[in-house]
Design a protein around this motif. Structure first.
Motif: not given
Length: 497
Positions: A350-374
């Protein structure tokens, strides 16, 4: 009456002197005409040494001391050392030696009745043939069957031959003697099936190229197919668009129509060989035109993922071109069912101009938080903690305006912050919210619908810059930011404790 009515034989007259002269003249004429046989009907030059009794049917413009004065179609007979011209009436028959043909005199000239040579100038069956239609048949049906008398090979083949590639060898179908369909070699050596609404304007419905067997449908001015199966549409197509329809009528059965793309790891048609991991199994491609030729636009297709066995593990991939670079894979539905972008960490959903109205998921999103990439800068500063406290105090309850417009007072209530409040909280502490990933400001593109849309009523829209922007926050980062302030009881701001 001095002569007989048919053969013009001289009668003997009463008290005629030298009767033998008249009788001999009659015998000569009978000798020439009874069982009439001529040497030829095409010899124009008077023979120099004819045998006594020889005769010829004169063609147009005969030449020679005696023949030049004689008429076309008359009989010239050499008898007793002199030429005799005989004018045959309609109905006389003669055998022509050099043609080996029996001919008959008609009002139009001499015509072949029968010949030892099987060639006929014309043949009409229940109708009259002519110089254009040398074979003419008028019947409810015509049968061509294999030869079971001679016997033959058991085959039956009709041959149509033309002199050169630019000619025509075809079957033409007419209504009221006006052409409606034609198939064969028409104007070149490709097989063509043509149709016409009026017998004047013709359209190639089907073309099969002679060199490679490529098949073309409704190609028009394209002429010959450019690939194995080539279909062309134009402004005359229904709705101005090209559609391929596959209808299935099979009530009560779960099976439906399908199109198969099959690939074998063999270079021989009909052969088999194992396809390998990473092989392209087939694509649907979409191309535009830059005014000089077709250019790549987008495609989706299948690619093998693993070794083929009872079933072939395959993924569906989607590729597009941004107009600057060639098409690039953007999205893949893997063989195991996972839907992933390609390449990693490049595209947004999606973009700021064209967004999804809702996202249904069984679990939450996983965001990368690896110290080796920060690049870890350090803990939040005092100013940042105070800004976080201000954000905490800016939490409000709200309703979305579009939900209010659609549902009125029943629109649901939400809790959160506005991006403007977050921006103000940072500014109050001398910070620029735009420097932080938790705050977003993106330009908004507006959709502009084409007035006509598509022929089946589907709106057709393009986008253009609107001159506006849309503000947003990344709540997962905002929560971590606010938690930093909550963990430090000394991070007061704006009267908050």
């Amino acid at each position: 009456m001095e002569f007989s009515p048919n053969l013009s034989l001289s009668y003997l007259q009463a008290a005629q002197a030298q009767k033998h002269v008249t009788v001999n003249e009659t015998f000569r004429r009978l000798d020439a005409l009874v069982q009439l046989t001529v040497e030829s009907r095409t010899t124009a030059a008077q023979p120099a040494s004819p045998a006594d009794g020889d005769a010829w049917i004169l063609p147009a413009n005969p030449s020679g001391a005696d023949w030049a004065a004689m008429s076309e179609g008359h009989i010239a007979a050499w008898q007793d050392g002199a030429w005799v011209e005989i004018a045959p009436p309609v109905g006389w028959r003669a055998w022509v030696k050099d043609d080996e043909a029996l001919v008959v005199k008609t009002a139009a000239g001499w015509k072949t009745v029968a010949s030892d040579d099987p060639a006929f100038d014309t043949l009409g069956v229940n109708t009259t043939a002519d110089a254009t239609n040398r074979l003419a048949v008028k019947a409810d049906a015509a049968l061509f069957s294999h030869d079971d008398v001679t016997p033959g090979t058991g085959d039956m083949q009709v041959k149509l031959n033309k002199a050169a590639a630019g000619g025509t060898a075809s079957f033409l179908f007419q209504t009221g003697f006006s052409g409606r369909a034609e198939f064969g070699l028409v104007g070149d050596d490709a097989f063509r099936l043509k149709v016409s609404p009026d017998g004047s304007s013709w359209t190639d419905a089907l073309v099969v190229d002679k060199d490679d067997g490529f098949v073309g449908i409704a190609l028009g001015s394209i002429g010959t197919p450019e690939n194995a199966f080539h279909v062309a549409g134009d402004a005359n197509s229904p709705g101005g668009e090209l559609r391929l329809l596959f209808d299935t009528y099979n009530a009560g059965n779960s099976q439906a129509g399908r199109a198969d793309f099959r690939k074998a790891g063999s270079s021989t048609k009909g052969g088999h060989g194992a396809t390998a991991n990473g092989e392209n199994l087939g694509n649907f491609t979409f191309l535009g035109d830059d005014g000089t030729g077709f250019t790549n636009g987008a495609f989706f297709g299948a690619i093998q993922e693993g070794a083929a066995g009872t079933y072939t593990p395959a993924a569906i991939r989607f590729a597009t071109s941004d107009g600057t670079n060639n098409w690039t894979e953007r999205l893949r539905l893997q063989a195991d069912g996972a839907l992933r972008p390609t390449p990693d960490n490049t595209h947004t959903l999606g973009t700021a101009s064209f967004r999804w109205s809702e996202v249904f998921a069984a679990t939450g999103t996983i965001n990368t938080s690896d110290a080796r990439e920060k690049d870890v800068i350090g803990p939040p500063s005092a100013a940042e903690k105070r800004a976080a406290r201000r954000v905490l105090g800016a939490i409000v309850k709200y309703r979305w305006l579009d939900a209010l417009a659609a549902k009125g007072e029943t629109a649901r209530i939400h809790f959160g912050v506005t991006a403007q409040a977050v921006q103000a909280a940072f500014a109050a502490e001398g910070l620029d919210a735009g420097r932080y990933g938790l705050f977003c400001e993106d330009p908004v593109m507006e959709a502009v619908e084409e007035p006509a849309g598509t022929p089946d009523g589907i709106p057709c829209a393009t986008t253009r810059p609107s001159g506006r922007s849309r503000l947003g926050v990344r709540y997962e980062e905002l929560f971590a930011f606010v938690l930093a302030a909550l963990a430090d009881p000394d991070a007061g701001a704006g009267g908050l404790s």
